[in-house]
Design a protein around this motif. Sequence first.
Motif, mmCIF file in Angstrom:
data_model
loop_
_atom_site.group_PDB
_atom_site.id
_atom_site.type_symbol
_atom_site.label_atom_id
_atom_site.label_comp_id
_atom_site.label_asym_id
_atom_site.label_seq_id
_atom_site.Cartn_x
_atom_site.Cartn_y
_atom_site.Cartn_z
ATOM 1 N N SER A 91 0.738 -1.108 -0.053
ATOM 2 C CA SER A 91 0.133 0.019 -0.085
ATOM 3 C C SER A 91 0.756 1.091 0.170
ATOM 4 O O SER A 91 0.522 2.185 -0.724
ATOM 5 N N SER A 128 -4.741 3.960 -2.373
ATOM 6 C CA SER A 128 -3.945 2.942 -1.266
ATOM 7 C C SER A 128 -5.035 2.508 -0.041
ATOM 8 O O SER A 128 -4.833 1.349 0.564
ATOM 9 N N SER A 132 -5.499 -1.216 0.453
ATOM 10 C CA SER A 132 -5.390 -2.025 1.803
ATOM 11 C C SER A 132 -6.563 -2.584 2.229
ATOM 12 O O SER A 132 -6.676 -3.699 3.021
#
Length: 151
Positions: A91, A128, A132
Amino acid sequence: MGNHKKKKGPFQFMQFSVIGVANAAIDIGVLNLLLLFFHTDNQGLLLFYNTIAYTLAVANSYFWNASFTFRRSAEGSNWQRLTFIGQGIVSLGVNNFVFYIGNLLLGFIGIPNWLRYNIAKGLAMFLSFLASFFMIKYLVFRDFGAKKVKE
């Protein structure tokens, strides 16, 4: 049982999103504090600042998601910690890549530095965040016990 599973996904995403807002505040707040106290236009230093900010947000994410969002499947095992660190690194790569490319592209069209950094950071955080969530849900805090209950 099928209904419970359907409700769990959206509810988990909602919890993850609320924690994500706190993480975003940490992430963008730390980046802006670093830029305020140690202003730079150097791309390498900007990525370093972004990495510090993102790492603090990820540490916060682990604590709250393990405690609340995925507490049913959070064991606190070494495997979970290791896979969480792994997803954090992936990430972070997504975050830094988007932040870097966003800065370059927005710089070409003449957006002022502070605004450019924050727009690029917002895009980086969003992409991200999505990466994630799916890695945490399906790799890190995967509920191994759920399969045993069905069988």
